[in-house]
Design a protein around this motif. Structure first.
Motif, PDB file in Angstrom:
ATOM      1  N   ASN A 314      -3.330  23.655  -6.099  1.00 19.00           N
ATOM      2  CA  ASN A 314      -3.441  25.116  -6.054  1.00 19.00           C
ATOM      3  C   ASN A 314      -3.089  25.731  -4.702  1.00 19.00           C
ATOM      4  N   THR A 315      -2.798  24.897  -3.711  1.00 20.22           N
ATOM      5  CA  THR A 315      -2.333  25.418  -2.426  1.00 20.22           C
ATOM      6  C   THR A 315      -0.843  25.707  -2.589  1.00 20.22           C
ATOM      7  N   SER A 316      -0.541  26.760  -3.298  1.00 18.75           N
ATOM      8  CA  SER A 316       0.751  26.906  -3.973  1.00 18.75           C
ATOM      9  C   SER A 316       1.881  27.501  -3.150  1.00 18.75           C
ATOM     10  N   ASN A 317       1.585  28.130  -2.035  1.00 12.96           N
ATOM     11  CA  ASN A 317       2.629  28.863  -1.312  1.00 12.96           C
ATOM     12  C   ASN A 317       3.183  28.136  -0.101  1.00 12.96           C
ATOM     13  N   VAL A 318       2.846  26.855   0.051  1.00 16.08           N
ATOM     14  CA  VAL A 318       3.355  26.067   1.178  1.00 16.08           C
ATOM     15  C   VAL A 318       3.773  24.683   0.686  1.00 16.08           C
ATOM     16  N   ASP A 319       4.623  24.027   1.455  1.00 14.29           N
ATOM     17  CA  ASP A 319       4.910  22.621   1.193  1.00 14.29           C
ATOM     18  C   ASP A 319       3.659  21.816   1.506  1.00 14.29           C
ATOM     19  N   ARG A 320       3.338  20.846   0.634  1.00 10.85           N
ATOM     20  CA  ARG A 320       2.152  20.033   0.874  1.00 10.85           C
ATOM     21  C   ARG A 320       2.312  18.670   0.223  1.00 10.85           C
ATOM     22  N   ALA A 321       1.522  17.721   0.715  1.00 13.48           N
ATOM     23  CA  ALA A 321       1.569  16.348   0.216  1.00 13.48           C
ATOM     24  C   ALA A 321       0.152  15.853  -0.016  1.00 13.48           C
ATOM     25  N   LEU A 322       0.044  14.862  -0.905  1.00 15.41           N
ATOM     26  CA  LEU A 322      -1.249  14.241  -1.203  1.00 15.41           C
ATOM     27  C   LEU A 322      -1.101  12.730  -1.135  1.00 15.41           C
ATOM     28  N   LEU A 323      -1.784  12.107  -0.173  1.00 16.37           N
ATOM     29  CA  LEU A 323      -1.859  10.656  -0.055  1.00 16.37           C
ATOM     30  C   LEU A 323      -3.181  10.205  -0.667  1.00 16.37           C
ATOM     31  N   THR A 324      -3.094   9.305  -1.655  1.00 15.98           N
ATOM     32  CA  THR A 324      -4.297   8.846  -2.347  1.00 15.98           C
ATOM     33  C   THR A 324      -4.477   7.350  -2.175  1.00 15.98           C
ATOM     34  N   TYR A 325      -5.651   6.958  -1.722  1.00 17.78           N
ATOM     35  CA  TYR A 325      -6.069   5.559  -1.717  1.00 17.78           C
ATOM     36  C   TYR A 325      -6.724   5.298  -3.076  1.00 17.78           C
ATOM     37  N   MET A 326      -6.052   4.534  -3.923  1.00 19.75           N
ATOM     38  CA  MET A 326      -6.576   4.320  -5.261  1.00 19.75           C
ATOM     39  C   MET A 326      -7.864   3.503  -5.213  1.00 19.75           C
ATOM     40  N   ASN A 327      -8.863   3.999  -5.923  1.00 15.06           N
ATOM     41  CA  ASN A 327     -10.195   3.379  -6.046  1.00 15.06           C
ATOM     42  C   ASN A 327     -11.046   3.483  -4.785  1.00 15.06           C
ATOM     43  N   ALA A 328     -10.560   4.191  -3.771  1.00 12.66           N
ATOM     44  CA  ALA A 328     -11.385   4.424  -2.580  1.00 12.66           C
ATOM     45  C   ALA A 328     -12.298   5.622  -2.812  1.00 12.66           C
ATOM     46  N   GLY A 329     -13.345   5.712  -2.001  1.00 12.51           N
ATOM     47  CA  GLY A 329     -14.291   6.803  -2.088  1.00 12.51           C
ATOM     48  C   GLY A 329     -14.049   7.872  -1.036  1.00 12.51           C
ATOM     49  N   HIS A 330     -15.124   8.553  -0.639  1.00 14.31           N
ATOM     50  CA  HIS A 330     -15.026   9.702   0.268  1.00 14.31           C
ATOM     51  C   HIS A 330     -14.609   9.289   1.681  1.00 14.31           C
ATOM     52  N   ASN A 331     -14.820   8.036   2.042  1.00 15.91           N
ATOM     53  CA  ASN A 331     -14.527   7.598   3.407  1.00 15.91           C
ATOM     54  C   ASN A 331     -13.088   7.138   3.598  1.00 15.91           C
ATOM     55  N   ALA A 332     -12.205   7.498   2.700  1.00 16.74           N
ATOM     56  CA  ALA A 332     -10.826   7.008   2.752  1.00 16.74           C
ATOM     57  C   ALA A 332     -10.096   7.489   4.005  1.00 16.74           C
ATOM     58  N   GLY A 333      -9.877   6.563   4.945  1.00 17.93           N
ATOM     59  CA  GLY A 333      -8.987   6.808   6.071  1.00 17.93           C
ATOM     60  C   GLY A 333      -9.594   7.415   7.305  1.00 17.93           C
ATOM     61  N   ALA A 334     -10.638   8.228   7.172  1.00 16.17           N
ATOM     62  CA  ALA A 334     -11.095   9.026   8.308  1.00 16.17           C
ATOM     63  C   ALA A 334     -12.090   8.324   9.229  1.00 16.17           C
ATOM     64  N   PRO A 335     -13.229   7.812   8.738  1.00 13.53           N
ATOM     65  CA  PRO A 335     -14.229   7.278   9.673  1.00 13.53           C
ATOM     66  C   PRO A 335     -13.749   6.026  10.403  1.00 13.53           C
ATOM     67  N   MET A 336     -14.221   5.886  11.637  1.00 14.48           N
ATOM     68  CA  MET A 336     -13.949   4.681  12.423  1.00 14.48           C
ATOM     69  C   MET A 336     -14.626   3.477  11.762  1.00 14.48           C
ATOM     70  N   PRO A 337     -14.251   2.252  12.163  1.00 15.78           N
ATOM     71  CA  PRO A 337     -14.946   1.071  11.629  1.00 15.78           C
ATOM     72  C   PRO A 337     -16.443   1.137  11.920  1.00 15.78           C
ATOM     73  N   ALA A 338     -17.231   0.663  10.989  1.00 14.52           N
ATOM     74  CA  ALA A 338     -18.690   0.723  11.131  1.00 14.52           C
ATOM     75  C   ALA A 338     -19.160  -0.116  12.315  1.00 14.52           C
ATOM     76  N   PRO A 339     -19.889   0.461  13.266  1.00 13.33           N
ATOM     77  CA  PRO A 339     -20.460  -0.338  14.358  1.00 13.33           C
ATOM     78  C   PRO A 339     -21.412  -1.398  13.806  1.00 13.33           C
ATOM     79  N   GLU A 340     -21.477  -2.518  14.492  1.00 14.48           N
ATOM     80  CA  GLU A 340     -22.306  -3.626  14.025  1.00 14.48           C
ATOM     81  C   GLU A 340     -23.760  -3.210  13.822  1.00 14.48           C
ATOM     82  N   GLU A 341     -24.244  -2.330  14.702  1.00 14.23           N
ATOM     83  CA  GLU A 341     -25.651  -1.928  14.628  1.00 14.23           C
ATOM     84  C   GLU A 341     -25.956  -1.046  13.413  1.00 14.23           C
ATOM     85  N   SER A 342     -24.915  -0.590  12.704  1.00 15.67           N
ATOM     86  CA  SER A 342     -25.134   0.273  11.539  1.00 15.67           C
ATOM     87  C   SER A 342     -25.461  -0.508  10.278  1.00 15.67           C
TER      88      SER A 342
END
Length: 439
Positions: A314-342
């Motif tokens: 629906n972002t219809s008035n501009v060029d846009r792209a969608l990259l999808t990680y299949m079967n991934a959840g909300h954390n796809a691509g953005a968060p850093m690797p989990a620290p060991e203490e987590s």
């Protein structure tokens, strides 16, 4: 409950014994990382900046159950920004840094490539990129991407959003109202710092800025790009109290005046809001700049088909792209690797803290490397005008359908359709779709 308490105790003892050995690196690169994920030629510096946005509406001081006040309470809103930048040749400095985990109480040491407070490079004005974390999050959550981009000739300002960090998490209405305002205020502050001279003089060009947002940062990026929220969302009792979100409503004078021409493009990881009625086709048609959306097909926070994918459509008035990680959840691509203490179950939060950073299917470092590759291609194309990077974004939609067909001398044959920049067999489980303005 007993099992969780026992597990927590054992993990705490184990982590205490091994904490000195934990590196918690944010800069890892897998052997099969796509080409543009690799760090660039610049050494990286990092500094902490403190900013204050005066006279902002104090959402936390408003009682939504009481009558609307004649005048909204105001306060000076503090924002901490981590600035990553190309460093001077030969610079040397400390590369470890401290950050709090999702639990809001555990401070850990992380390790990257960015060197604390070293001199910046000179002789070139780099594009500026703003990074906006989720709710809750902090300015280090996307640090793997921030320092990766800085090594490639970008200055990156990653924001700690007040009332939305692990340490300051408060009423959700503050995030809804303030997120886009924070982004634009930091842009203006960075522009002023560049104009003032000193170390920042000539280092970056605030007139050529990109914006990256994750989750609620993606929500804010859509508003900043010109998307207006729905009338219904302005009236939610759990949202901005007494209609304070109305400043971002589609068609309002305040929202029509909001987009800043200095921001040329945006990237939104898992943008939130479509799933809760904040967006519709009318509001999203107001987006004015090209956007890259990044999502997991099993996102149960922002949703996929009725969430992120619907935003992209629906972002219809501009060029846009969608990259999808299949079967991934909300954390796809953005968060850093989990620290060991987590890696422990937190009784107060009711979940394992590492779940804030990880995915049930995908390896975090692989997701990070793929995100670094695509964000680099996107920003190089839109902020640096590097036409050759468009080839990394001209792909068959389904990565699994790409054909590897290369001659012995490395020349690609006519039927070669494998994703550019990915080694043979390494582009799996991804989708990349594009739509032009008007589609």
């Amino acid at each position: 409950m007993h099992r969780h308490m026992t597990t927590t105790a054992l993990l705490a003892a184990s982590l205490a014994a091994g904490a000195a050995q934990a590196e918690n690196r944010i800069d890892r690169q897998l052997p099969n990382a796509p080409e543009l994920a690799a760090y660039g030629d610049h050494a990286v510096g990092v500094r902490t900046l403190e900013m204050v946005n005066p006279g902002q509406i104090d959402i936390l001081a408003i009682d939504p159950a009481a009558d609307k006040p004649d005048e909204m309470p105001r306060y000076d809103r503090p924002l901490t920004v981590e600035m990553y930048y190309p460093a001077a040749e030969g610079a040397q400095g400390e590369t470890a840094f401290k950050a709090y985990l999702r639990d809001g109480t555990t401070e850990v040491t992380l390790q990257g490539k960015a060197m604390r407070d070293v001199d910046p490079a000179s002789g070139e004005a780099f594009p500026l990129v703003l990074i906006s974390h989720g709710y809750p999050g902090n300015r280090y959550l996307l640090s793997h991407l921030a320092e990766n981009l800085a090594s490639k000739g970008y200055v990156v300002a990653s924001i700690d959003h007040t009332d939305s960090t692990y340490r300051t998490q408060a009423t959700f209405g503050s995030t809804l109202v303030n997120r886009s305002l924070d982004q634009l205020f930091v842009l203006e502050q960075m522009a002023q710092k560049a104009a003032e001279g000193g170390d920042f003089a000539g280092l970056y060009d605030a007139e050529n800025t990109g914006l990256i947002g994750y989750s609620m940062g993606g929500y804010g990026a859509i508003i900043t790009a010109g998307g207006g929220v729905t009338e219904a969302s302005v009236g939610y009792t759990w949202g901005g109290p007494h209609g304070t979100l109305g400043i971002h409503q589609v068609g309002s004078e305040t929202h029509n005046a909001l987009p800043d021409p200095r921001i040329k493009t945006a990237v939104a990881f898992g943008p939130w809001g479509m799933n809760r009625g904040f967006w519709d086709a009318k509001g999203l048609s107001g987006v004015q700049i090209p956007m890259l959306f990044i999502a997991g097909s099993q996102d149960d926070t922002s949703l996929y088909e009725d969430g992120i994918r619907a935003i992209w459509q629906n972002t219809s008035n501009v060029d846009r792209a969608l990259l999808t990680y299949m079967n991934a959840g909300h954390n796809a691509g953005a968060p850093m690797p989990a620290p060991e203490e987590s890696y422990y179950f937190n009784e107060d939060k009711g979940f394992n803290i590492s779940e804030h950073y990880t995915d049930a299917v995908w390896d975090t470092v692989r997701m990070n490397n793929i995100a670094q590759h695509f964000v680099t291609a996107w920003l190089d194309s839109h902020l640096k005008g590097e036409a050759e990077k468009a080839a990394y974004l001209d792909l068959v939609e389904d990565s699994n359908a790409g054909v590897w067909s290369v001659a012995e001398d490395g020349t690609e044959k006519d039927d070669h359709s494998y994703w550019k920049g990915f080694a043979e067999g390494s582009a799996k489980g991804l989708m990349y779709e594009t739509r032009a303005a008007g589609e």
